[in-house]
Design a protein around this motif. Sequence first.
Motif, mmCIF file in Angstrom:
data_model
loop_
_atom_site.group_PDB
_atom_site.id
_atom_site.type_symbol
_atom_site.label_atom_id
_atom_site.label_comp_id
_atom_site.label_asym_id
_atom_site.label_seq_id
_atom_site.Cartn_x
_atom_site.Cartn_y
_atom_site.Cartn_z
ATOM 1 N N TYR A 1 68.863 42.933 39.522
ATOM 2 C CA TYR A 1 69.158 44.247 38.846
ATOM 3 C C TYR A 1 69.261 44.063 37.212
ATOM 4 O O TYR A 1 69.917 43.245 36.790
ATOM 5 C CB TYR A 1 70.672 44.868 39.300
ATOM 6 C CG TYR A 1 71.120 45.976 38.907
ATOM 7 C CD1 TYR A 1 72.180 46.238 38.095
ATOM 8 C CD2 TYR A 1 70.581 47.189 39.212
ATOM 9 C CE1 TYR A 1 72.529 47.208 37.397
ATOM 10 C CE2 TYR A 1 70.750 48.510 38.546
ATOM 11 C CZ TYR A 1 71.924 48.311 37.780
ATOM 12 O OH TYR A 1 72.404 49.671 37.058
ATOM 13 N N ASN B 1 73.095 41.031 42.761
ATOM 14 C CA ASN B 1 73.517 41.993 43.769
ATOM 15 C C ASN B 1 74.506 41.597 44.756
ATOM 16 O O ASN B 1 74.321 41.034 45.821
ATOM 17 C CB ASN B 1 72.644 42.890 44.336
ATOM 18 C CG ASN B 1 73.263 43.900 45.385
ATOM 19 O OD1 ASN B 1 74.299 44.041 45.414
ATOM 20 N ND2 ASN B 1 72.079 44.623 45.944
ATOM 21 N N ASN B 2 75.980 41.335 44.194
ATOM 22 C CA ASN B 2 76.996 40.939 45.147
ATOM 23 C C ASN B 2 78.146 41.539 44.564
ATOM 24 O O ASN B 2 78.306 42.395 43.767
ATOM 25 C CB ASN B 2 76.898 39.474 44.874
ATOM 26 C CG ASN B 2 77.353 38.711 43.646
ATOM 27 O OD1 ASN B 2 77.806 39.504 42.905
ATOM 28 N ND2 ASN B 2 76.804 37.597 43.403
ATOM 29 N N ALA B 3 79.147 40.885 45.383
ATOM 30 C CA ALA B 3 80.510 41.815 45.077
ATOM 31 C C ALA B 3 81.025 41.376 43.551
ATOM 32 O O ALA B 3 81.659 42.194 43.185
ATOM 33 C CB ALA B 3 81.627 40.967 46.141
ATOM 34 N N GLY B 4 80.557 40.631 42.966
ATOM 35 C CA GLY B 4 80.780 40.392 41.567
ATOM 36 C C GLY B 4 79.978 41.117 40.730
ATOM 37 O O GLY B 4 80.806 41.932 39.979
ATOM 38 N N ASN B 5 78.880 40.865 40.701
ATOM 39 C CA ASN B 5 78.015 41.983 39.948
ATOM 40 C C ASN B 5 77.985 41.961 38.525
ATOM 41 O O ASN B 5 77.762 42.806 37.603
ATOM 42 C CB ASN B 5 78.043 43.288 40.584
ATOM 43 C CG ASN B 5 76.925 43.914 41.102
ATOM 44 O OD1 ASN B 5 75.894 43.188 41.342
ATOM 45 N ND2 ASN B 5 76.673 45.137 41.099
ATOM 46 N N MET B 6 78.807 40.746 37.928
ATOM 47 C CA MET B 6 78.879 40.858 36.476
ATOM 48 C C MET B 6 77.658 41.027 35.674
ATOM 49 O O MET B 6 76.526 40.503 36.141
ATOM 50 C CB MET B 6 79.394 39.618 36.018
ATOM 51 C CG MET B 6 78.691 38.052 36.463
ATOM 52 S SD MET B 6 79.328 36.808 35.764
ATOM 53 C CE MET B 6 78.555 36.960 34.202
ATOM 54 N N LEU B 7 77.495 41.729 34.612
ATOM 55 C CA LEU B 7 76.337 42.054 33.729
ATOM 56 C C LEU B 7 76.398 40.877 32.533
ATOM 57 O O LEU B 7 77.383 40.695 32.068
ATOM 58 C CB LEU B 7 76.292 43.375 33.202
ATOM 59 C CG LEU B 7 76.305 44.506 33.900
ATOM 60 C CD1 LEU B 7 76.472 45.758 33.151
ATOM 61 C CD2 LEU B 7 74.817 44.463 34.613
ATOM 62 N N LEU C 1 74.358 53.856 30.263
ATOM 63 C CA LEU C 1 73.229 53.449 31.064
ATOM 64 C C LEU C 1 71.939 54.749 30.843
ATOM 65 O O LEU C 1 72.278 55.593 30.956
ATOM 66 C CB LEU C 1 73.470 53.453 32.375
ATOM 67 C CG LEU C 1 72.378 53.198 33.300
ATOM 68 C CD1 LEU C 1 72.111 51.464 33.221
ATOM 69 C CD2 LEU C 1 72.764 53.257 35.037
ATOM 70 N N ASP D 1 67.676 51.899 34.641
ATOM 71 C CA ASP D 1 67.887 50.754 35.343
ATOM 72 C C ASP D 1 66.624 50.358 36.294
ATOM 73 O O ASP D 1 65.720 51.307 36.845
ATOM 74 C CB ASP D 1 68.938 50.470 36.267
ATOM 75 C CG ASP D 1 69.003 51.594 37.092
ATOM 76 O OD1 ASP D 1 70.402 51.635 37.659
ATOM 77 O OD2 ASP D 1 68.458 52.353 37.721
ATOM 78 N N PHE E 1 74.394 40.387 29.169
ATOM 79 C CA PHE E 1 73.707 41.234 28.210
ATOM 80 C C PHE E 1 72.847 40.357 27.290
ATOM 81 O O PHE E 1 72.890 39.254 27.025
ATOM 82 C CB PHE E 1 74.670 41.988 27.350
ATOM 83 C CG PHE E 1 75.299 43.112 28.028
ATOM 84 C CD1 PHE E 1 76.441 42.863 28.790
ATOM 85 C CD2 PHE E 1 74.840 44.599 28.204
ATOM 86 C CE1 PHE E 1 77.233 44.157 29.546
ATOM 87 C CE2 PHE E 1 75.514 45.672 28.790
ATOM 88 C CZ PHE E 1 76.566 45.359 29.351
ATOM 89 N N ARG F 1 65.354 47.422 39.648
ATOM 90 C CA ARG F 1 65.685 46.732 40.789
ATOM 91 C C ARG F 1 64.466 45.661 40.913
ATOM 92 O O ARG F 1 63.424 46.125 40.650
ATOM 93 C CB ARG F 1 66.292 47.163 42.077
ATOM 94 C CG ARG F 1 67.602 47.900 41.738
ATOM 95 C CD ARG F 1 68.123 48.675 42.929
ATOM 96 N NE ARG F 1 69.310 48.890 42.669
ATOM 97 C CZ ARG F 1 69.690 50.158 41.886
ATOM 98 N NH1 ARG F 1 68.887 50.988 41.478
ATOM 99 N NH2 ARG F 1 70.783 50.419 41.897
#
Lengths: 116, 113
Positions: free
Chosen positions: B32, B95-101, B46, B49, B103, B51
Motif C-alpha cells: 500500500y 496490509n496487516n493489523a499493524g499497517n504502520m506507514l 492523503l 494512494d 515515510f 495498491r
Amino acid sequence: AAGVIQSPRHLIKEKRETATLKCYPIPRHDTVYWYQQGPGQDPQFLISFYEKMQSDKGSIPDRFSAQQFSDYHSELNMSSLELGDSALYFCASSSRIGDLDLDEQFFGPGTRLTVL
Amino acid sequence: GENVEQHPSTLSVQEGDSAVIKCTYSDSASNYFPWYKQELGKRPQLIIDIRSNVGEKKDQRIAVTLNKTAKHFSLHITETQPEDSAVYFCAASRNNAGNMLTFGGGTRLMVKP
C-alpha cells in the motif's frame, strides 16, 4: 464528517517533566497510530493499537508508553522529557470494519510539544 | 524493516508545468503506497494512494504509478497551481493489523505564479 481529535494542541514542558497526549479516533475506527515529526523531518512511526491491543512498535523510546482504551481513544505518556522530544505528535486512525477503507490513515491536527 | 527513499528533496516549477516526485522502497512485502500533502504546521492529508495490484491511478490532475518489480512509485501533478505548493510525502506499508506507514524524506514543491 468527524475527524481525528487530538488534545492538547500545544504543550510546553520543562526537561524531565511528564506529558500526556490524547487522541480520539474517527467514530467506528478501531486502529490508532502515533507518529512523531521533528522540524523539517518526515513523520516517524512510534506505536499502533488495534482493538485496544498493541499491534506494531516503531522507534518509541522506553520513556514513552501508550495505550488504547475501551472507547478506542488513545493516550501517549511521555516521561523524563528531553529537549529532543520537541516535535509535532500526530495521531492517525483507520478501520478494518464495514465498507471503510482498510489502509487509509486519517491524521489528526497534531500536538506541538515544546520541551524547554 | 522498510526503507523509503524520496527524490527530489525540493522541486520548483512554473505554474502550469508538471511536477514529478519519485520514491523507492525496500520491502517487497509492502503493498500500500499513499501520498500525503502537508502544509506548514498542518496535518498530512492523503491526496492519492495505490495498491500493489494496480499499476496506475489517476484523480484529476494527480496520478500515481507503481512498478513492483523495480520497487518504485511516482507522483505526477499536471497543470500545477500555486496552491499545490507544500511538502509531499510518499509512504509504504504492509496490509496487516499493524499497517504502520514508513515515510519518505519529503519533497518541498514550490509552484511559482
